[in-house]
Structure formats: structure tokens, C-alpha cells
Design a protein around this motif. Structure first.
Motif, PDB file in Angstrom:
ATOM      1  N   ILE A 112       0.872  -1.186   0.033  1.00 50.20           N
ATOM      2  CA  ILE A 112      -0.036  -0.141  -0.061  1.00 50.20           C
ATOM      3  C   ILE A 112       0.781   1.207   0.070  1.00 50.20           C
ATOM      4  CG2 ILE A 112      -1.868   1.195   1.307  1.00 50.20           C
ATOM      5  CD1 ILE A 112      -2.530  -1.445   2.485  1.00 50.20           C
ATOM      6  N   ARG A 145      -3.076   6.044   1.029  1.00 48.25           N
ATOM      7  CA  ARG A 145      -4.563   5.721   1.327  1.00 48.25           C
ATOM      8  C   ARG A 145      -5.254   7.028   1.277  1.00 48.25           C
ATOM      9  NH1 ARG A 145      -7.371   2.739   6.011  1.00 48.25           N
ATOM     10  NH2 ARG A 145      -8.933   4.111   6.591  1.00 48.25           N
ATOM     11  N   VAL A 170     -12.535   4.483   1.127  1.00 49.53           N
ATOM     12  CA  VAL A 170     -11.186   4.804   0.992  1.00 49.53           C
ATOM     13  C   VAL A 170     -10.590   4.415  -0.382  1.00 49.53           C
ATOM     14  CG1 VAL A 170     -10.686   5.037   3.537  1.00 49.53           C
ATOM     15  CG2 VAL A 170     -10.265   2.788   2.535  1.00 49.53           C
ATOM     16  N   LEU A 210      -6.902   3.039  -2.230  1.00 47.31           N
ATOM     17  CA  LEU A 210      -5.659   2.502  -1.830  1.00 47.31           C
ATOM     18  C   LEU A 210      -4.995   2.469  -3.017  1.00 47.31           C
ATOM     19  CD1 LEU A 210      -6.657  -0.413   0.597  1.00 47.31           C
ATOM     20  CD2 LEU A 210      -6.327   2.009   1.294  1.00 47.31           C
ATOM     21  N   ARG A 264      -5.046   1.246  -8.548  1.00 42.71           N
ATOM     22  CA  ARG A 264      -5.778   1.656  -7.202  1.00 42.71           C
ATOM     23  C   ARG A 264      -6.939   1.051  -7.020  1.00 42.71           C
ATOM     24  NH1 ARG A 264      -7.906   7.884  -7.740  1.00 42.71           N
ATOM     25  NH2 ARG A 264      -9.425   6.818  -9.236  1.00 42.71           N
ATOM     26  N   HIS A 300     -10.783  -0.932   6.142  1.00 41.38           N
ATOM     27  CA  HIS A 300     -10.730   0.404   6.643  1.00 41.38           C
ATOM     28  C   HIS A 300      -9.957   0.550   7.964  1.00 41.38           C
ATOM     29  CE1 HIS A 300     -13.856   2.755   4.276  1.00 41.38           C
ATOM     30  NE2 HIS A 300     -13.800   1.503   3.534  1.00 41.38           N
ATOM     31  N   ARG A 354      -3.069   0.767   5.703  1.00 39.57           N
ATOM     32  CA  ARG A 354      -2.385   1.796   5.918  1.00 39.57           C
ATOM     33  C   ARG A 354      -1.075   1.755   4.942  1.00 39.57           C
ATOM     34  NH1 ARG A 354      -6.376   2.512   7.926  1.00 39.57           N
ATOM     35  NH2 ARG A 354      -6.902   3.902   9.804  1.00 39.57           N
TER      36      ARG A 354
END
Length: 405
Positions: free
Chosen positions: A164, A167, A175, A177, A224, A247, A251
Motif C-alpha cells: 500500500i 491511502r 477509502v 488504496l 488503485r 478500513h 495503511r
């Protein structure tokens, strides 16, 4: 094609089998998970087992396939069933399904037919429906083998590690990523509109897999995805167990298990007019298509419609508008169920989306993604405007219940 002896048997028993298919598929999954509980724990979507959506989708696809076989028994099934089977094959490839699973499925599915229908399943009936199953299974096996070959991977070898990189909070419940390869090389190529699977380990040790559309164009070094936190109507946690995990835990710096791209809702190269219709999180494959059109300086006429609950719920709203501004001849039409007056753009309407006031060229190709009621309503509008059914393509997030309704 069905054998001569099987055709009249399937035709005669199809009403009884069709009427009991939901019960049959429920018993099928019970049998299979009793023998192989790890499949429910690590492969199948547990939420769709709880709410019955997977059983309903399986019943609908089997019934539709069998109906095609008896209506035109002299044709090869894969010549006329691609619309039914292609979506299933792509989903299977995104999960890494291999041909050996079909023997297990066939054994339990045909046993479930016998259990539910009892004495009506004579040896002749069992043999005929065994033919139906293996015609469908072998068509899927062949499709999936071609997809694996096109991806230059061994059958089932679809899982990769992706880091990732970024974010972004796109709305209160969504969200995005940005994913990159650990070796910093460009991410695998894909077609605009395709999706990837994401597999996560949950607190109970089970692994669950969900599909997310790639929401930018091919050609970038990264991928993405945009993840909406799912909330079930009855308050159970299962419906959103993967989206909630993402969620809470996804991160920058974390690594995810992600499949190679799959999906048959793709944008082919052409110059004919387009309609891109989405609702809610269904905007994501349409963004990939718009981004691709913008990057390639396309001059195709494009009509974009999007429906959402409120302007605040409309994910990637500014990005969508910016991409459309870059396209000559592209127009955007928005509908919001609430607070439509809070969006200053042109062509914003309150309520649910309708195509009543839109004029579309008769050679338009339409792509739809969103909740099933939305897509059914838009498809109906398109057919009334004269589009041929073959010109209307759709993507369903989750089991494909279109055929079962």
C-alpha cells in the motif's frame, strides 16, 4: 451439446429441478462444507452464504444454462452461453480456482439434486443432469484455462504481494488504496473496467476474499482500488468483514495479497458512442474507462450518468468531473436522492436516475455498474430507446443475481 437421449429428459425435468434449485443449492453447499469446511473458511464468501446470495446466483446460472441446452440442443453450449459463463470464469480466475474443484462440486451438486427430488431422480434423470453439469463445467474449465494462459501463469497462480503506497479518504464510508509492487516495477497490465481480488486474514484465522475494481487507467505504475465499508441491513458484521478490516488496517507500508486482474466488463477500442452509467461505488470501473479515454485523447462521444445518495457520498466526484472535462463531446448527468441542491454543477437532478430526457445515438454501447435495481431500470430505459440488448454490458459487485430474479 446434450446427447439425444438426455434432451427429452432434461426438458421434462427442468420445471421440477428449476422450482427446487434454491433448495438444491442450499443442500449442495451444506454437503460440500461438511466435507471441506476449509473452503468456507478460506475461499467462499461467508456473508453470501449467510444471506443466501451465492446459492441464488448458482441456481440462476444453472437454470439459465440448462434452458439454453434444451432450447437449442444441436449447438455447442459455449457458442451461446458466453454471457452466462464468462463472468463466472473471470470470477473463478480471480480466486485461483483450478479444474480439480469441479469434480468435488459436481459430486455434491448432483447428490443434492437426488436428495431434494428423491425418487423422481431415476438413473436416467441422474445421467442427463450429469451431462448438463459437465457441459457447463467443461466450458468453464476451458475458459479459465485460456484466461490463465493469457496471463502467462500456471492455473491458479494468481496471488501476488502488493504494498500500500497511499491511502485517501474519498467519502465517509470509502477509502482508496494505491497499490505498488514491492520491487517498484510497473504493476501488471489490465483492461479498463477490470477488478482484482484482495485476500485478508481475519481475527478468527479465516481468510476472506473480495473483489474491487481498479479505478484508474492501465499504464500507471500503480493500481488503485476504492473500498466502501459495507453495512448489512440487519446489523450483522459478516457483510462488511473484509471492507471493515481494510478500513481499520490498510495503511501505507502494509502489504496485501492481491490477485491478477480479471473481469469481462472491459472497454474495447472503437469509435462508437458510449454510455457509462453508475450508482454508488459502481463508479469505480467507469473511472478506469474515463481515465483511459482521457489518456488516449479519445474523441468518442461519451454520456456519463451517475446516481448517489448525496453529493458527499459521491466518491471521486471531482476526479470524475475533471476527466470528463478532458474529453471532447463528453457530458455528465448526476442524480442525488438527497441534497441535490448542494452540488453546484450543471445537469444535477434530485431523485433516482432516469434516461427519459437523454438522447442517445442508436449505435451507443452502454456499460452499467451499481445496485441491481439501478442497472435493471437503466437497461430497461436503454432498450426502450432502441439499443440492442447485446449493446448493454454490466458488472455486478458480488454474486450475479441478474439471472435469478
Amino acid at each position: 451439446m446434450l446427447s439425444a437421449q438426455a434432451v427429452p429428459v432434461v426438458r421434462a425435468t427442468l420445471p421440477a429441478v428449476g422450482a427446487s434449485l434454491n433448495t438444491i443449492t442450499e443442500r449442495f453447499y451444506q454437503r460440500m462444507f461438511e466435507e471441506r469446511p476449509e473452503l468456507l473458511r478460506h475461499l467462499f464468501n461467508r456473508a453470501n452464504q449467510v444471506n443466501g446470495a451465492q446459492r441464488e446466483a448458482l441456481a440462476g446460472s444453472v437454470a439459465a444454462f440448462a434452458t439454453l441446452l434444451v432450447e437449442r440442443p444441436d449447438e455447442r453450449p459455449d457458442e451461446r452461453s458466453d454471457a452466462i459463463l464468462s463472468r463466472i470464469a473471470h470470477k473463478h480466475v480471480s480466486l485461483g480456482i483450478t479444474a480439480d474443484k469441479y469434480t468435488l462440486v459436481g459430486r455434491h451438486l448432483l447428490a443434492a439434486v437426488a436428495e431434494v427430488l428423491g425418487d423422481a431422480v431415476t438413473p436416467q434423470v441422474a445421467a442427463a443432469w450429469d451431462e448438463v453439469y459437465w457441459l457447463m463445467a467443461n466450458s468453464l474449465i476451458a475458459m479459465e484455462a485460456r484466461l490463465y494462459a493469457q496471463a502467462s501463469v500456471q492455473d491458479g497462480d494468481v496471488w501476488r504481494q502488493m504494498d500500500i503506497a497511499e491511502r485517501h479518504q474519498e467519502s465517509p464510508d470509502a477509502v482508496s488504496l494505491v497499490l505498488r509492487r514491492p520491487d517498484a516495477r510497473p504493476a501488471t497490465a489490465f483492461q479498463p473496467g477490470q477488478y482484482v481480488s484482495v485476500r485478508v486474514e481475519l481475527p478468527d484465522g479465516g481468510h476472506q476474499i473480495r473483489q474491487y475494481s481498479l479505478s484508474t487507467a492501465p499504464g500507471h505504475k500503480t493500481w488503485r482500488i476504492t473500498v466502501k465499508r459495507e453495512k448489512s441491513a440487519d446489523g450483522t458484521a459478516l457483510d462488511g468483514e473484509v471492507s471493515s478490516w481494510l478500513h481499520a488496517h490498510a495503511r501505507p507500508g502494509r502489504t496485501l495479497e492481491v490477485s491478477l486482474p480479471a473481469g469481462d466488463l472491459v472497454l474495447p477500442d472503437a469509435d462508437t458512442p458510449l454510455l457509462l452509467a453508475s450508482a454508488g461505488i459502481g463508479i469505480t470501473p467507469m473511472l478506469s474507462m474515463l481515465d483511459h479515454l482521457a489518456l488516449t485523447s479519445s474523441t468518442r462521444p461519451v454520456t456519463v450518468i451517475h446516481a448517489d445518495r448525496t453529493p458527499a457520498d459521491h466518491v471521486h466526484r471531482d476526479e470524475q468531473a475533471e476527466l470528463i472535462d478532458r474529453l471532447l463531446g463528453a457530458t455528465l448527468h448526476l442524480w442525488y436522492e438527497n441534497n441535490a441542491d448542494q452540488h453546484p454543477a450543471l445537469n444535477v437532478s434530485p431523485g433516482r436516475a432516469t434516461l427519459d430526457n437523454l438522447t442517445l445515438p442508436e449505435d451507443t454501447t452502454a456499460y452499467l455498474c451499481g445496485p441491481l435495481p439501478f442497472m435493471r431500470a437503466v437497461r430497461g430505459d436503454l432498450l426502450r430507446k432502441g439499443l440492442h440488448p447485446s449493446a448493454v454490458h454490466y458488472e455486478v459487485f458480488g454474486p450475479d443475481l441478474w439471472l435469478s430474479k
